[in-house]
Design an enzyme around this catalytic site. Structure first.
Site, PDB file in Angstrom:
ATOM      1  N   ARG A   1      30.025  43.250  24.433  1.00 13.49           N
ATOM      2  CA  ARG A   1      28.635  43.202  24.351  1.00 13.49           C
ATOM      3  C   ARG A   1      27.845  44.505  23.566  1.00 13.49           C
ATOM      4  O   ARG A   1      26.418  44.002  23.245  1.00 13.49           O
ATOM      5  CB  ARG A   1      28.267  42.905  25.921  1.00 13.49           C
TER       6      ARG A   1
ATOM      7  N   ILE B   1      17.845  40.918  26.033  1.00 13.60           N
ATOM      8  CA  ILE B   1      20.120  40.049  25.622  1.00 13.60           C
ATOM      9  C   ILE B   1      19.978  40.426  27.776  1.00 13.60           C
ATOM     10  O   ILE B   1      19.510  41.505  28.195  1.00 13.60           O
ATOM     11  CB  ILE B   1      20.765  41.024  25.797  1.00 13.60           C
ATOM     12  N   SER B   2      20.440  38.810  27.760  1.00  9.02           N
ATOM     13  CA  SER B   2      20.209  39.057  28.618  1.00  9.02           C
ATOM     14  C   SER B   2      21.353  39.442  29.932  1.00  9.02           C
ATOM     15  O   SER B   2      22.112  40.103  29.374  1.00  9.02           O
ATOM     16  CB  SER B   2      20.836  37.193  29.542  1.00  9.02           C
ATOM     17  N   GLN B   3      21.180  39.372  31.039  1.00  4.14           N
ATOM     18  CA  GLN B   3      21.672  40.228  32.161  1.00  4.14           C
ATOM     19  C   GLN B   3      23.408  39.632  32.350  1.00  4.14           C
ATOM     20  O   GLN B   3      23.465  38.128  32.486  1.00  4.14           O
ATOM     21  CB  GLN B   3      21.194  40.219  33.839  1.00  4.14           C
TER      22      GLN B   3
END
Ligand code: SAM
Length: 222
Positions: free
Chosen positions: A41, A67-69
């Protein structure tokens, strides 16, 4: 594609993310957990955010996008219930992180992003990781991607005012779509299924995404 076991300096943080943020909160799909334990990530965020890449929140990726959790990514992937033979359409490539995960879980991924600079960055990282089964397209994903339809699964990573009709039409019979639906401040993550010619919508949980901007989404000024 299969990203091999990564031996970067973030291995421990990645494993901790999987255990504490995903498994402990009820994510059970072992393929999803394994993929999130492999995909690096930290490569999908800017240098200044590298050390925060595995923390329990979204991060900026430029152009006002995020960028999502990790948890919400895992939750959406689990709800999609992909098998390795399937073709998936992603709307909102963003950093490309979720695209890499989809490429681990499905046979072929088509991912549409409206902001070209984000799509170019994402493409470079996916290439670096050797991800050969994801095709990135710049355009308005709210209209879907009719030339490659129908899709076994569709995932929309931006909030829509309603389920876009073209996406529903491009989902094959028996397919699954996961999409956040609702206004700017709060949306409901919906699972949309198409069994036997019907459309069945299930509300999964509350969420908050950036808007889907486009013909079947919100206007530019949202
Ligand atoms: N899942 C992504 C990741 O892993 O980085 C994050 C996606 S971000 C929350 C939402 C993305 O949707 C943004 O990059 C935004 O530009 C994109 N987007 C918004 N409207 C769109 C549209 N009509 N077509 C394609 N992409 C769109």
């Amino acid at each position: 594609m299969t990203i091999g076991v990564q031996s970067d300096r973030f291995v421990a943080q990645r494993q901790k993310m999987v255990a504490a943020q995903l498994r402990a909160r009820g994510i059970r799909d072992e393929r999803v957990l394994a993929a999130m334990g492999r995909v690096p990530r930290h490569l999908f965020v800017a240098d200044e955010y590298r050390d925060s890449a595995y923390e329990d929140h979204p991060l900026p990726i430029g152009d006002g996008q995020t960028i999502s959790q990790p948890y919400i990514v895992a939750f959406m992937l689990e709800a999609l219930a992909l098998d390795a033979s399937e073709t998936v359409l992603e709307i909102g490539t963003g950093s490309g992180y979720q695209t890499a995960l989809l490429a681990e879980l499905a046979r072929q991924v088509y991912s549409v992003e409206r902001i070209e600079s984000l799509a170019l960055k994402a493409e470079a990282i996916l290439q670096r990781l050797g991800c050969s089964n994801a095709s990135l397209i710049v355009g308005d994903g709210s209209r879907g991607l009719s030339e490659h339809a129908p899709f076994d699964a569709i995932v929309v990573s931006a909030a829509a005012p309603r389920v876009p009709q073209p996406l529903l039409e491009q989902l094959r019979e028996g397919g699954r779509m996961v999409i956040p639906v609702g206004p700017a401040d709060a949306q409901e993550l919906q699972l949309v299924r198409k069994p036997e010619g019907r459309t069945v919508v299930t509300n999964l949980e509350g969420c908050r995404f950036v808007p889907l901007i486009g013909e079947q989404g919100y206007g530019e000024g949202w």
